[in-house]
Design a protein around this motif. Structure first.
Motif, PDB file in Angstrom:
ATOM      1  N   LEU A   1       0.831  -1.133  -0.076  1.00 30.97           N
ATOM      2  CA  LEU A   1      -0.045   0.055   0.164  1.00 30.97           C
ATOM      3  C   LEU A   1       1.079   1.257  -0.021  1.00 30.97           C
ATOM      4  CD1 LEU A   1      -3.181   0.132   0.144  1.00 30.97           C
ATOM      5  CD2 LEU A   1      -2.713   0.649   2.502  1.00 30.97           C
ATOM      6  N   VAL A   2       0.822   1.909  -1.103  1.00 28.58           N
ATOM      7  CA  VAL A   2       1.678   3.185  -1.060  1.00 28.58           C
ATOM      8  C   VAL A   2       0.790   4.446  -1.139  1.00 28.58           C
ATOM      9  CG1 VAL A   2       3.515   4.321  -2.379  1.00 28.58           C
ATOM     10  CG2 VAL A   2       3.375   1.735  -2.160  1.00 28.58           C
ATOM     11  N   GLY A   3       0.932   5.528  -0.381  1.00 27.04           N
ATOM     12  CA  GLY A   3       0.058   6.690  -0.304  1.00 27.04           C
ATOM     13  C   GLY A   3       0.684   7.644  -1.219  1.00 27.04           C
ATOM     14  N   GLU A   4      -0.004   8.386  -2.056  1.00 24.43           N
ATOM     15  CA  GLU A   4       0.794   9.439  -2.870  1.00 24.43           C
ATOM     16  C   GLU A   4       1.445  10.468  -2.204  1.00 24.43           C
ATOM     17  OE1 GLU A   4      -2.125  11.563  -5.356  1.00 24.43           O
ATOM     18  OE2 GLU A   4      -3.391  12.073  -3.637  1.00 24.43           O
ATOM     19  N   LEU A   5       1.488  10.533  -0.906  1.00 24.13           N
ATOM     20  CA  LEU A   5       2.430  11.576  -0.391  1.00 24.13           C
ATOM     21  C   LEU A   5       3.672  10.847   0.349  1.00 24.13           C
ATOM     22  CD1 LEU A   5      -0.184  13.770   1.349  1.00 24.13           C
ATOM     23  CD2 LEU A   5       0.975  14.275  -0.844  1.00 24.13           C
TER      24      LEU A   5
ATOM     25  N   GLY B   1       6.127   9.636  -0.982  1.00 22.97           N
ATOM     26  CA  GLY B   1       7.441  10.111  -1.341  1.00 22.97           C
ATOM     27  C   GLY B   1       8.204   8.863  -2.307  1.00 22.97           C
ATOM     28  N   VAL B   2       7.121   7.818  -2.595  1.00 23.91           N
ATOM     29  CA  VAL B   2       7.881   6.701  -3.300  1.00 23.91           C
ATOM     30  C   VAL B   2       7.346   6.528  -4.966  1.00 23.91           C
ATOM     31  CG1 VAL B   2       7.922   4.052  -3.261  1.00 23.91           C
ATOM     32  CG2 VAL B   2       7.880   5.367  -1.084  1.00 23.91           C
ATOM     33  N   VAL B   3       8.311   6.421  -5.764  1.00 27.24           N
ATOM     34  CA  VAL B   3       8.067   6.390  -7.038  1.00 27.24           C
ATOM     35  C   VAL B   3       7.845   4.978  -7.456  1.00 27.24           C
ATOM     36  CG1 VAL B   3       8.739   6.715  -9.440  1.00 27.24           C
ATOM     37  CG2 VAL B   3       9.487   8.293  -7.614  1.00 27.24           C
ATOM     38  N   PRO B   4       6.589   4.407  -7.799  1.00 30.84           N
ATOM     39  CA  PRO B   4       6.240   2.969  -7.887  1.00 30.84           C
ATOM     40  C   PRO B   4       7.066   2.315  -9.078  1.00 30.84           C
ATOM     41  CG  PRO B   4       4.422   4.070  -7.695  1.00 30.84           C
ATOM     42  CD  PRO B   4       5.247   5.296  -7.688  1.00 30.84           C
TER      43      PRO B   4
ATOM     44  N   PHE C   1      11.393  -1.756 -10.115  1.00 33.70           N
ATOM     45  CA  PHE C   1      12.827  -1.981 -10.690  1.00 33.70           C
ATOM     46  C   PHE C   1      14.013  -2.602  -9.575  1.00 33.70           C
ATOM     47  CE2 PHE C   1      17.049  -0.345 -11.725  1.00 33.70           C
ATOM     48  CZ  PHE C   1      17.360  -1.201 -12.899  1.00 33.70           C
ATOM     49  N   CYS C   2      13.804  -1.656  -8.409  1.00 34.21           N
ATOM     50  CA  CYS C   2      14.664  -2.154  -7.377  1.00 34.21           C
ATOM     51  C   CYS C   2      14.273  -3.283  -6.713  1.00 34.21           C
ATOM     52  CB  CYS C   2      14.745  -1.011  -6.358  1.00 34.21           C
ATOM     53  SG  CYS C   2      15.368   0.656  -6.906  1.00 34.21           S
TER      54      CYS C   2
ATOM     55  N   SER D   1       9.247 -13.305  -7.469  1.00 33.72           N
ATOM     56  CA  SER D   1       7.814 -12.941  -7.140  1.00 33.72           C
ATOM     57  C   SER D   1       7.327 -11.678  -7.671  1.00 33.72           C
ATOM     58  CB  SER D   1       7.922 -12.634  -5.804  1.00 33.72           C
ATOM     59  OG  SER D   1       8.692 -11.668  -5.119  1.00 33.72           O
ATOM     60  N   THR D   2       6.216 -11.474  -7.721  1.00 29.08           N
ATOM     61  CA  THR D   2       5.557  -9.939  -8.617  1.00 29.08           C
ATOM     62  C   THR D   2       5.051  -8.813  -7.375  1.00 29.08           C
ATOM     63  OG1 THR D   2       3.490 -10.942  -8.596  1.00 29.08           O
ATOM     64  CG2 THR D   2       4.928 -11.062 -10.364  1.00 29.08           C
ATOM     65  N   LEU D   3       5.632  -7.707  -7.770  1.00 23.50           N
ATOM     66  CA  LEU D   3       4.999  -6.689  -6.651  1.00 23.50           C
ATOM     67  C   LEU D   3       3.845  -5.855  -6.998  1.00 23.50           C
ATOM     68  CD1 LEU D   3       6.001  -5.219  -4.209  1.00 23.50           C
ATOM     69  CD2 LEU D   3       7.244  -3.603  -5.544  1.00 23.50           C
ATOM     70  N   THR D   4       2.929  -5.872  -6.158  1.00 27.43           N
ATOM     71  CA  THR D   4       1.753  -5.060  -6.752  1.00 27.43           C
ATOM     72  C   THR D   4       1.488  -4.024  -5.799  1.00 27.43           C
ATOM     73  OG1 THR D   4       0.461  -7.304  -6.894  1.00 27.43           O
ATOM     74  CG2 THR D   4      -0.965  -5.619  -7.429  1.00 27.43           C
ATOM     75  N   VAL D   5       1.316  -2.777  -6.379  1.00 26.44           N
ATOM     76  CA  VAL D   5       1.538  -1.735  -5.496  1.00 26.44           C
ATOM     77  C   VAL D   5       0.055  -1.144  -5.637  1.00 26.44           C
ATOM     78  CG1 VAL D   5       2.099   0.727  -5.358  1.00 26.44           C
ATOM     79  CG2 VAL D   5       3.689  -0.945  -5.717  1.00 26.44           C
ATOM     80  N   GLU D   6      -0.572  -0.875  -4.619  1.00 27.89           N
ATOM     81  CA  GLU D   6      -2.039  -0.184  -4.630  1.00 27.89           C
ATOM     82  C   GLU D   6      -1.952   1.316  -3.933  1.00 27.89           C
ATOM     83  OE1 GLU D   6      -5.034  -2.435  -2.327  1.00 27.89           O
ATOM     84  OE2 GLU D   6      -4.351  -4.289  -3.352  1.00 27.89           O
ATOM     85  N   SER D   7      -2.148   2.098  -4.725  1.00 26.89           N
ATOM     86  CA  SER D   7      -2.028   3.580  -4.187  1.00 26.89           C
ATOM     87  C   SER D   7      -3.117   4.225  -3.431  1.00 26.89           C
ATOM     88  CB  SER D   7      -1.762   4.451  -5.528  1.00 26.89           C
ATOM     89  OG  SER D   7      -2.630   4.456  -6.458  1.00 26.89           O
ATOM     90  N   VAL D   8      -2.742   5.074  -2.418  1.00 24.69           N
ATOM     91  CA  VAL D   8      -3.851   5.579  -1.598  1.00 24.69           C
ATOM     92  C   VAL D   8      -3.921   7.187  -2.244  1.00 24.69           C
ATOM     93  CG1 VAL D   8      -4.665   5.993   0.454  1.00 24.69           C
ATOM     94  CG2 VAL D   8      -3.236   3.964  -0.039  1.00 24.69           C
ATOM     95  N   GLU D   9      -4.993   7.735  -2.210  1.00 27.10           N
ATOM     96  CA  GLU D   9      -5.127   9.062  -2.484  1.00 27.10           C
ATOM     97  C   GLU D   9      -4.884   9.834  -1.311  1.00 27.10           C
ATOM     98  OE1 GLU D   9      -9.184  10.338  -3.124  1.00 27.10           O
ATOM     99  OE2 GLU D   9      -8.748  11.320  -5.025  1.00 27.10           O
TER     100      GLU D   9
END
Lengths: 242, 126
Positions: free
Chosen positions: B32-36, B38-41, B46-47, B60-68
Motif C-alpha cells: 500500500l503506497v500513499g501518494e504522499l 515519497g515513493v516512485v512505484p 525496478f529495485c 515474485s511480483t510486486l503489486t502496488v495499491e496507491s492511496v489518494e
C-alpha cells in the motif's frame, strides 16, 4: 500451509523504531537532535558553520555530524567553528537512516553536547522519508533554487518543523518571489514558521540555534499536517487465509 | 533514490515472515503506497526485482495499491482530496486544524506464498 498472509507491516517500521529509541536515549541524557535537509548547494553548511560558531561563543555545548556521499569537505568547514564535528560517508547512499546515525554516535557524541546538528545528505527526496530520532526537522531552501521547490518536494517541505530560506542577500539578483515561495510552503505545510536568513550578511544567523534551544527547553514544535495522520496504521496480528 | 532501501526493507520483512511460516517461495507481495509517501512505484518495482534475486522472493511480483491523499478540517469538517502537489490548507475555512486521512501509507499488505508447500516440505526432509 496457508497460501497468503496479511502482514500489515509498515515498510519503514524498523527505521521508525530505531529513530524512536534514539530520540528516547538522547532525551535521557538531555540532548536533542536537529535534522537539516536541503538540496545540494543550498548553503546548509555555510549557515550551520555560522550557527556552530555562535553556539561556541555563547558557551552552548553542541556537536555536528555531516553526511555526504563523498569527501570530508563539509567536516573541515564545520570544524572551523571549534565544536566537535564528525563526517559520515554514506558510500553512495542518498540518505541517512536511524540505525546508521546511531552507530556513528556511539563512542563519539560528547557527553556534554546538548544539541546535535545532523546535516543530512544534500537531497530533498530520500531523506524526507527517514526519521532520524530528531526533535526538530529543518528544511533549508536558497533563493537561487526558485519559488516552486516546496511544490516539487512536498514530502520534504511538508514534514518540516521549521523552514529556513538561505542566501537572501542574492534575492534581488535572482528575482526571488518571496510571496510565492511562502504561499507554496504554506500550501504543503500550513502554519510552519519560515525564517529568512543570510550567512553572508548575518541576517537571522542564530535563529536556528535559538529555535533548537527552545525545543531543548521543552517548547512545543510545529506539527505539520503531513505528520498528523488521523488514523494511525497500527500493526495488527497476523491473519491467515487458506 | 531511496527505493532500493525501501525494496530491501520489504524483502527483509517478507523473509522473516517466510521463516515464521515455513514458506519456501513467494509468489506475490502487495504493498500500500500513499501518494504522499515519497515513493516512485516504477523505481520501486525496478529495485524490487533486482533485490529479490537469490532470496526467497526471487521471481515474485510486486503489486502496488496507491492511496489518494485526503485531508479533513477539524474546525469546519470539510474533507477534500489534497492532490499533487498537495494543498493541505482547508479550502473551506482556512483553519489550521487539518488532519491527514490518508496518503502517507507505506505498508506491506499481504504476501502470497508460492504453491506446492507439500513438495517443499518433502524437499526439506529429503
Amino acid at each position: 500451509m496457508c497460501r497468503t498472509v496479511d502482514l500489515q507491516q509498515a515498510v519503514l517500521a524498523r527505521n521508525d523504531d530505531s529513530a524512536q529509541e534514539l530520540r528516547t536515549e538522547l532525551a535521557a541524557r538531555g540532548t536533542i537532535a536537529v535534522n537539516l535537509l536541503s538540496s545540494p548547494g543550498s548553503g546548509k553548511t555555510e549557515l550551520l558553520e555560522r550557527e556552530l560558531a555562535l553556539a561556541r561563543e555563547r558557551g552552548v555545548p553542541v556537536a555536528a555530524l555531516t553526511a555526504d556521499l563523498a569527501t570530508e569537505n563539509d567536516a573541515l568547514r564545520l570544524g572551523r567553528s571549534g565544536v566537535p564535528v564528525k563526517q559520515v560517508l554514506t558510500d553512495g547512499l542518498c540518505h541517512l537512516e536511524a540505525v546508521m546515525l546511531r552507530g556513528h554516535l556511539d563512542g563519539w557524541l560528547p557527553e556534554e553536547a546538548r544539541l546535535l546538528f545532523v546535516e543530512n545528505v544534500g537531497n530533498l527526496v530520500c531523506p524526507a522519508s527517514y526519521d532520524l530520532g530528531e526533535s526538530l526537522r529543518v528544511v533549508l531552501a536558497s533563493v537561487t533554487e526558485g519559488e516552486d521547490k516546496p511544490l516539487k518536494y512536498p514530502t520534504a517541505f511538508g514534514l518540516a518543523n521549521l523552514v529556513l530560506v538561505t542566501k537572501t542577500d542574492l534575492a534581488a539578483a535572482v528575482d526571488f518571489d518571496q510571496a510565492a515561495f511562502l504561499a507554496n510552503v504554506r500550501r504543503v505545510n500550513p502554519g510552519v514558521e519560515v525564517v529568512l536568513t543570510s550567512a553572508r550578511t548575518g541576517l537571522a544567523v542564530g535563529a536556528l540555534l535559538d529555535r533548537a534551544l527552545a525545543v531543548l527547553a521543552g517548547e512545543p514544535v510545529h506539527r505539520p499536517v503531513m505528520a498528523r495522520p488521523a488514523g494511525h496504521a497500527h500493526q495488527v496480528p497476523l491473519v491467515e487465509h487458506s | 533514490m531511496h527505493e532500493m532501501s525501501i525494496a530491501l526493507a520489504v524483502i527483509e520483512q517478507v523473509e522473516r515472515a517466510a521463516v515464521e511460516h515455513g514458506a519456501r517461495g513467494v509468489e506475490s507481495v502487495r504493498l500500500l503506497v500513499g501518494e504522499l509517501a515519497g515513493v516512485v512505484p516504477q523505481a520501486l518495482d525496478f529495485c524490487y526485482e533486482l533485490a529479490c534475486a537469490d532470496t526467497v522472493l526471487a521471481g515474485s511480483t510486486l503489486t502496488v495499491e496507491s492511496v489518494e491523499g485526503r485531508a479533513r478540517c477539524a474546525d469546519c469538517g470539510h474533507e477534500w482530496a489534497v492532490g499533487m502537489p498537495p494543498d493541505l490548507g482547508c479550502p473551506g475555512c482556512s483553519g489550521a486544524r487539518v488532519e491527514l486521512l490518508g496518503g502517507r501509507e507505506l505498508q506491506i499488505l499481504q504476501v502470497r506464498w508460492a504453491a506446492d508447500p507439500v513438495l517443499a516440505r518433502a524437499d526439506q526432509e529429503g
